[in-house]
Motif scaffolding. Structure first.
Motif, PDB file in Angstrom:
ATOM      1  N   CYS A 193      73.009  26.120  30.936  1.00 16.88           N
ATOM      2  CA  CYS A 193      72.185  26.958  31.821  1.00 16.88           C
ATOM      3  C   CYS A 193      72.990  28.149  32.349  1.00 16.88           C
ATOM      4  O   CYS A 193      72.479  29.275  32.393  1.00 16.88           O
ATOM      5  CB  CYS A 193      71.661  26.131  32.983  1.00 16.88           C
ATOM      6  SG  CYS A 193      70.434  24.889  32.537  1.00 16.88           S
ATOM      7  N   ARG A 222      64.774  19.562  37.260  1.00 15.03           N
ATOM      8  CA  ARG A 222      65.437  20.028  36.044  1.00 15.03           C
ATOM      9  C   ARG A 222      64.430  20.546  35.023  1.00 15.03           C
ATOM     10  O   ARG A 222      64.668  21.549  34.348  1.00 15.03           O
ATOM     11  CB  ARG A 222      66.291  18.912  35.455  1.00 15.03           C
ATOM     12  CG  ARG A 222      67.560  18.628  36.250  1.00 15.03           C
ATOM     13  CD  ARG A 222      68.491  17.714  35.490  1.00 15.03           C
ATOM     14  NE  ARG A 222      67.938  16.374  35.348  1.00 15.03           N
ATOM     15  CZ  ARG A 222      68.109  15.407  36.215  1.00 15.03           C
ATOM     16  NH1 ARG A 222      68.814  15.614  37.330  1.00 15.03           N
ATOM     17  NH2 ARG A 222      67.591  14.206  36.004  1.00 15.03           N
ATOM     18  N   TYR A 239      64.636  20.539  25.651  1.00 13.75           N
ATOM     19  CA  TYR A 239      64.996  19.855  26.890  1.00 13.75           C
ATOM     20  C   TYR A 239      63.751  19.537  27.714  1.00 13.75           C
ATOM     21  O   TYR A 239      63.624  18.437  28.271  1.00 13.75           O
ATOM     22  CB  TYR A 239      65.961  20.721  27.701  1.00 13.75           C
ATOM     23  CG  TYR A 239      66.475  20.031  28.944  1.00 13.75           C
ATOM     24  CD1 TYR A 239      67.608  19.230  28.891  1.00 13.75           C
ATOM     25  CD2 TYR A 239      65.814  20.155  30.166  1.00 13.75           C
ATOM     26  CE1 TYR A 239      68.081  18.578  30.018  1.00 13.75           C
ATOM     27  CE2 TYR A 239      66.271  19.507  31.293  1.00 13.75           C
ATOM     28  CZ  TYR A 239      67.407  18.721  31.220  1.00 13.75           C
ATOM     29  OH  TYR A 239      67.861  18.072  32.328  1.00 13.75           O
ATOM     30  N   SER A 262      62.870  15.729  28.481  1.00 14.39           N
ATOM     31  CA  SER A 262      62.916  15.321  29.882  1.00 14.39           C
ATOM     32  C   SER A 262      61.522  15.101  30.448  1.00 14.39           C
ATOM     33  O   SER A 262      61.317  14.225  31.285  1.00 14.39           O
ATOM     34  CB  SER A 262      63.655  16.381  30.717  1.00 14.39           C
ATOM     35  OG  SER A 262      64.974  16.533  30.254  1.00 14.39           O
ATOM     36  N   HIS A 310      74.792  15.879  34.986  1.00 18.14           N
ATOM     37  CA  HIS A 310      74.241  16.721  33.925  1.00 18.14           C
ATOM     38  C   HIS A 310      75.081  17.988  33.769  1.00 18.14           C
ATOM     39  O   HIS A 310      74.549  19.092  33.638  1.00 18.14           O
ATOM     40  CB  HIS A 310      72.787  17.074  34.251  1.00 18.14           C
ATOM     41  CG  HIS A 310      71.899  15.872  34.384  1.00 18.14           C
ATOM     42  ND1 HIS A 310      71.178  15.356  33.329  1.00 18.14           N
ATOM     43  CD2 HIS A 310      71.648  15.071  35.447  1.00 18.14           C
ATOM     44  CE1 HIS A 310      70.499  14.296  33.738  1.00 18.14           C
ATOM     45  NE2 HIS A 310      70.766  14.105  35.018  1.00 18.14           N
ATOM     46  N   ALA A 330      64.215  24.365  33.625  1.00 20.41           N
ATOM     47  CA  ALA A 330      64.255  24.624  32.183  1.00 20.41           C
ATOM     48  C   ALA A 330      63.043  25.438  31.749  1.00 20.41           C
ATOM     49  O   ALA A 330      63.158  26.348  30.906  1.00 20.41           O
ATOM     50  CB  ALA A 330      64.325  23.310  31.410  1.00 20.41           C
ATOM     51  N   TYR A 349      66.659  25.303  22.610  1.00 18.91           N
ATOM     52  CA  TYR A 349      67.330  24.308  23.449  1.00 18.91           C
ATOM     53  C   TYR A 349      66.479  23.956  24.660  1.00 18.91           C
ATOM     54  O   TYR A 349      66.251  22.766  24.963  1.00 18.91           O
ATOM     55  CB  TYR A 349      68.694  24.826  23.902  1.00 18.91           C
ATOM     56  CG  TYR A 349      69.343  23.916  24.926  1.00 18.91           C
ATOM     57  CD1 TYR A 349      70.027  22.774  24.529  1.00 18.91           C
ATOM     58  CD2 TYR A 349      69.239  24.192  26.299  1.00 18.91           C
ATOM     59  CE1 TYR A 349      70.597  21.918  25.464  1.00 18.91           C
ATOM     60  CE2 TYR A 349      69.808  23.340  27.233  1.00 18.91           C
ATOM     61  CZ  TYR A 349      70.488  22.214  26.814  1.00 18.91           C
ATOM     62  OH  TYR A 349      71.035  21.375  27.747  1.00 18.91           O
ATOM     63  N   HIS A 353      74.575  20.168  30.552  1.00 19.84           N
ATOM     64  CA  HIS A 353      73.341  20.955  30.647  1.00 19.84           C
ATOM     65  C   HIS A 353      73.529  22.130  31.610  1.00 19.84           C
ATOM     66  O   HIS A 353      73.054  23.236  31.345  1.00 19.84           O
ATOM     67  CB  HIS A 353      72.197  20.063  31.111  1.00 19.84           C
ATOM     68  CG  HIS A 353      70.916  20.792  31.354  1.00 19.84           C
ATOM     69  ND1 HIS A 353      70.204  21.427  30.356  1.00 19.84           N
ATOM     70  CD2 HIS A 353      70.218  21.022  32.503  1.00 19.84           C
ATOM     71  CE1 HIS A 353      69.125  21.996  30.862  1.00 19.84           C
ATOM     72  NE2 HIS A 353      69.113  21.766  32.165  1.00 19.84           N
ATOM     73  N   HIS A 354      74.233  21.890  32.713  1.00 19.78           N
ATOM     74  CA  HIS A 354      74.494  22.966  33.667  1.00 19.78           C
ATOM     75  C   HIS A 354      75.327  24.074  33.027  1.00 19.78           C
ATOM     76  O   HIS A 354      75.122  25.265  33.308  1.00 19.78           O
ATOM     77  CB  HIS A 354      75.227  22.427  34.901  1.00 19.78           C
ATOM     78  CG  HIS A 354      74.387  21.511  35.728  1.00 19.78           C
ATOM     79  ND1 HIS A 354      74.911  20.670  36.688  1.00 19.78           N
ATOM     80  CD2 HIS A 354      73.055  21.280  35.732  1.00 19.78           C
ATOM     81  CE1 HIS A 354      73.941  19.981  37.246  1.00 19.78           C
ATOM     82  NE2 HIS A 354      72.801  20.329  36.677  1.00 19.78           N
TER      83      HIS A 354
END
Length: 203
Positions: free
Chosen positions: A89, A189, A135, A139, A82, A193, A131, A85-86
């Protein structure tokens, strides 16, 4: 973090649990670092701001750490994981650190003033909120579907091993440890988030 102390400490607890869970999964070291950074950033400023220069220095250190983490994630984006995504973040953490340090410095180190007037760019903050909200919804939906698939729900296919299905001794050998279960990784995750979304709301 510039918000109600109770909310801040709840975020600290959530991020710390996520960091420990990710740390137990050796393949999730990047997520553990991210969660640990979130836990530190969520600590109320009344605890971390003994001097006027404390918050700006704290923001610079966090900004540098997560800028490097974001660059590393971008370099690994083509590998499984991921990483994209990281990188988002990490960019969000850098943004919050810059907003926190800049606003506090501009107002003479008074974190309360920042909490009252807000900080950061509303457009960028809104995009990041969208975002992370998206997410969490995407997820979270996948996370709810995982147990059903694991028990052979229609469309998911049976994921249980042969040894477990037969109830033999091989079931214990084939069983995936809890810390390596896909549900745990997805839950971590989602929790991070959610924490990121809550921290962005304080800007």
């Amino acid at each position: 973090m510039h918000g109600p102390p109770l909310v801040a400490w709840l975020l600290v607890a959530l991020s710390t649990v996520a960091a420990v869970a990710c740390l137990l999964r050796r393949e999730a070291r990047d997520e553990a670092v991210m969660a640990a950074g979130m836990a530190v950033m969520a600590v109320p400023m009344s605890v971390l701001d003994p001097r006027p220069w404390g918050t700006p220095l704290f923001a610079v250190v966090l900004g540098v750490v997560f800028a490097l983490a974001g660059v590393r994630a971008l370099l690994l984006v083509r590998r499984p994981g991921h990483h994209l995504h990281h990188s988002v973040c990490s960019a969000a953490m850098v943004y919050m650190a810059v907003a926190m340090g800049g606003a506090t410095s501009a107002h003479g180190g008074h974190a309360e003033h920042m909490a009252a007037t807000g900080a950061g760019t509303p457009l960028l903050t809104g995009l990041l909120l969208l975002y992370f909200a998206g997410y969490v919804l995407r997820s979270g939906t996948s996370l709810v579907a995982l147990p059903a698939q694991a028990h052979g729900a229609p469309g998911g296919g049976p994921l249980i091993s042969t040894g477990q299905a037969e109830g033999g001794a091989g079931g214990d050998r084939d069983r995936v440890p809890l810390r390596h279960a896909p549900e745990v990784a997805a839950a971590c995750r989602v929790a991070m988030a959610l924490g990121m979304f809550a921290m962005l709301l304080t800007l």
